[in-house]
Each structure stands twice: as C-alpha cells, then as structure tokens.
Design a protein around this motif. Sequence first.
Motif, short mmCIF file in Angstrom:
data_model
loop_
_atom_site.label_atom_id
_atom_site.label_comp_id
_atom_site.label_asym_id
_atom_site.label_seq_id
_atom_site.Cartn_x
_atom_site.Cartn_y
_atom_site.Cartn_z
N LYS A 23 -1.69 -6.84 -10.02
CA LYS A 23 -2.70 -5.83 -10.31
C LYS A 23 -2.57 -4.64 -9.37
CE LYS A 23 -6.17 -8.53 -7.94
NZ LYS A 23 -6.98 -9.72 -8.04
N TYR A 24 -2.94 -3.48 -9.91
CA TYR A 24 -2.80 -2.22 -9.20
C TYR A 24 -4.19 -1.64 -9.00
CZ TYR A 24 -0.24 1.96 -7.80
OH TYR A 24 0.32 2.98 -7.06
N LEU A 25 -4.50 -1.25 -7.76
CA LEU A 25 -5.78 -0.59 -7.47
C LEU A 25 -5.48 0.81 -6.99
CD1 LEU A 25 -6.22 -3.86 -6.26
CD2 LEU A 25 -8.50 -2.91 -6.44
N THR A 26 -5.62 1.78 -7.88
CA THR A 26 -5.31 3.16 -7.49
C THR A 26 -6.45 3.75 -6.68
OG1 THR A 26 -4.60 5.34 -8.23
CG2 THR A 26 -6.14 4.19 -9.68
N ALA A 27 -6.09 4.46 -5.62
CA ALA A 27 -7.08 5.13 -4.78
C ALA A 27 -7.43 6.50 -5.35
CB ALA A 27 -6.55 5.27 -3.36
N VAL A 28 -6.60 6.95 -6.30
CA VAL A 28 -6.85 8.26 -6.90
C VAL A 28 -6.87 8.13 -8.41
CG1 VAL A 28 -5.83 9.63 -5.03
CG2 VAL A 28 -4.35 8.85 -6.88
N THR A 29 -7.74 8.90 -9.00
CA THR A 29 -7.76 9.03 -10.45
C THR A 29 -8.33 10.39 -10.78
OG1 THR A 29 -9.08 8.38 -12.38
CG2 THR A 29 -9.71 7.42 -10.29
N ALA A 30 -7.84 10.98 -11.84
CA ALA A 30 -8.24 12.35 -12.17
C ALA A 30 -9.63 12.43 -12.77
CB ALA A 30 -7.21 12.96 -13.12
N THR A 31 -10.18 11.31 -13.18
CA THR A 31 -11.45 11.38 -13.91
C THR A 31 -12.67 10.77 -13.19
OG1 THR A 31 -10.79 9.41 -15.10
CG2 THR A 31 -10.48 11.51 -16.23
N ASP A 77 -2.96 5.44 -0.36
CA ASP A 77 -3.86 4.31 -0.10
C ASP A 77 -4.14 3.46 -1.34
OD1 ASP A 77 -4.11 4.29 2.63
OD2 ASP A 77 -5.92 5.54 2.67
N SER A 78 -3.31 3.61 -2.37
CA SER A 78 -3.41 2.68 -3.49
C SER A 78 -2.82 1.34 -3.07
CB SER A 78 -2.61 3.21 -4.70
OG SER A 78 -3.18 4.39 -5.20
N LEU A 79 -3.36 0.28 -3.66
CA LEU A 79 -2.89 -1.07 -3.34
C LEU A 79 -2.32 -1.73 -4.59
CD1 LEU A 79 -6.02 -2.36 -1.36
CD2 LEU A 79 -3.78 -1.80 -0.39
N PHE A 104 -9.44 2.77 -17.51
CA PHE A 104 -9.69 4.21 -17.44
C PHE A 104 -9.54 4.87 -18.81
CE2 PHE A 104 -7.78 3.11 -13.33
CZ PHE A 104 -8.65 3.69 -12.43
N SER A 105 -8.50 4.44 -19.53
CA SER A 105 -8.04 5.23 -20.67
C SER A 105 -6.89 4.51 -21.35
CB SER A 105 -7.48 6.54 -20.15
OG SER A 105 -6.32 6.24 -19.39
N ASN A 106 -6.24 5.21 -22.26
CA ASN A 106 -5.07 4.65 -22.94
C ASN A 106 -3.78 5.10 -22.28
OD1 ASN A 106 -6.69 3.39 -24.97
ND2 ASN A 106 -7.07 5.43 -25.75
N THR A 118 6.32 10.75 -6.95
CA THR A 118 6.96 9.72 -6.13
C THR A 118 5.88 9.00 -5.33
OG1 THR A 118 7.29 11.23 -4.27
CG2 THR A 118 9.10 11.05 -5.85
N ASN A 119 6.13 7.75 -5.00
CA ASN A 119 5.25 6.99 -4.10
C ASN A 119 6.12 6.12 -3.20
OD1 ASN A 119 2.61 6.43 -6.52
ND2 ASN A 119 2.47 7.66 -4.68
N VAL A 120 5.67 5.98 -1.95
CA VAL A 120 6.34 5.10 -0.99
C VAL A 120 5.35 4.00 -0.59
CG1 VAL A 120 7.49 4.93 1.25
CG2 VAL A 120 7.74 7.01 -0.12
N ARG A 158 0.85 -1.20 0.00
CA ARG A 158 0.00 0.00 0.00
C ARG A 158 0.88 1.23 0.00
NH1 ARG A 158 -4.15 0.02 4.60
NH2 ARG A 158 -2.23 0.02 5.79
N ASN A 159 0.49 2.28 -0.74
CA ASN A 159 1.27 3.52 -0.72
C ASN A 159 0.58 4.62 0.08
OD1 ASN A 159 -0.54 4.89 -2.43
ND2 ASN A 159 0.66 4.50 -4.29
N GLU A 160 1.20 5.79 0.13
CA GLU A 160 0.72 6.90 0.96
C GLU A 160 -0.57 7.51 0.43
OE1 GLU A 160 3.06 7.03 -1.29
OE2 GLU A 160 3.34 9.07 -2.06
O1 B9F Z 1 -6.00 9.11 -13.25
C1 B9F Z 1 -5.41 8.36 -14.25
C2 B9F Z 1 -6.14 8.53 -15.47
C3 B9F Z 1 -5.61 8.16 -16.74
C4 B9F Z 1 -6.53 8.71 -17.74
C5 B9F Z 1 -7.65 9.31 -17.05
C6 B9F Z 1 -7.40 9.15 -15.61
C7 B9F Z 1 -5.35 6.82 -13.93
C8 B9F Z 1 -4.86 6.54 -12.56
C9 B9F Z 1 -3.43 6.97 -12.33
C10 B9F Z 1 -3.01 6.75 -10.93
C11 B9F Z 1 -1.69 7.41 -10.60
C12 B9F Z 1 -1.45 7.64 -9.13
N1 B9F Z 1 -1.93 6.56 -8.28
C13 B9F Z 1 -0.93 6.05 -7.56
O2 B9F Z 1 -1.04 5.13 -6.72
S1 B9F Z 1 -0.28 6.45 -11.16
C14 B9F Z 1 0.81 7.34 -10.13
C15 B9F Z 1 0.06 7.68 -8.86
N2 B9F Z 1 0.22 6.65 -7.85
C16 B9F Z 1 -6.11 12.26 -16.47
C17 B9F Z 1 -5.51 11.91 -17.68
C18 B9F Z 1 -4.32 11.26 -17.40
C19 B9F Z 1 -4.15 11.23 -16.01
C20 B9F Z 1 -5.23 11.87 -15.43
FE1 B9F Z 1 -5.85 10.18 -16.57
#
Ligand code: B9F
Length: 129
Positions: free
Chosen positions: A32-40, A15-17, A73-75, A118-120, A11-13
């Motif tokens: 597999k990666y489960l991100t706790a954050v995503t921009a969309t 909270d992604s797993l 999410f995307s490409n 960066t991630n820890v 787990r990172n800071e």
């Molecule tokens: O938010 C990203 C995303 C890609 C296209 C639309 C949304 C996908 C998730 C990335 C997660 C990052 C962070 N999580 C983590 O644990 S990877 C590095 C960080 N560490 C909008 C367009 C491109 C990015 C955002 Fe999008």
Amino acid sequence: PFQCDLSGLWRNELDSLMEIDKVNDAGEFSGKYLTAVTATSNCIRSSPLKGAQHDTTQRSQPTFGFTVNWEKFSNSTTVFVGQCFISDKGKETLKTMWLLREEVGSPGDGWRATRVGTNVFTRKRNLEP
Ligand code: B9F
C-alpha cells in the motif's frame, strides 16, 4: 540479507510512505502507498500497489516497476519504474520515475492527462517477521 529486496517500509522526499509485503519467488509484490501529497485533498489515504522486481539473488541492484491505483481519490493511476542502489555504507535507495494518468472525458483531452516526475525512496524499516 534483505538488501534491495523491496519488502518493507519506504519513504520518499515528499514524505510519502509505501509498505511492501513479501516479494514472492516470481518477483511479484503488493502493498500500500500513502501519498503525502495530492492535488485535490489534504487527507492522506492508503492506495493499493502491485508490481514486479528482478531476482535479488541474481542481481544486487535490481530494477522494478509497480502500479498504484488511486481508487480512494479518483480513477487516476500512477506507474513507477526504478532501480535499487546500495551505497558504500550499505544504505539502500530506490531511484524512480513515475507517470500519473488522470482520467479524462475524451481522447481530445488526452494532451493534459499525464504528469511525470521522479521520486527517491529510502528504507524506513524492514518487513516485520
Ligand atoms: O493527487 C492525485 C490525484 C488523482 C486524482 C485527484 C488527485 C493522487 C495522488 C498522486 C500522488 C503522486 C505523488 N505522490 C508521490 O509520492 S504519485 C507521484 C508522486 N509521488 C489531480 C488529478 C490528477 C492528479 C491530480 Fe489527481
């Protein structure tokens, strides 16, 4: 015995797993990666990862790299590079840097296509037997 072998749950800071399967003899792994954050979207979805780690029998604090394909999410693609460190108390931490490449329509849009950070990571548990 499993110190700094990447197999297991981390787990990172943010909270992604990430869950990494058994590292093979060549140092290659997938998971597999489960991100706790995503921009969309706030929806957490699992994305495949693949990487390689230096031999843990030769080095106690090996470097590694892996790629996450955000296909749900995307490409976009993120690559991570890092090193595993073992503290005096025997706690493992993965210090990483990442680059996230977003797909853009043309080379002229390339200037805004890459994010860096960066991630820890700390270990949540070992690989299930
Ligand atoms: O938010 C990203 C995303 C890609 C296209 C639309 C949304 C996908 C998730 C990335 C997660 C990052 C962070 N999580 C983590 O644990 S990877 C590095 C960080 N560490 C909008 C367009 C491109 C990015 C955002 Fe999008």
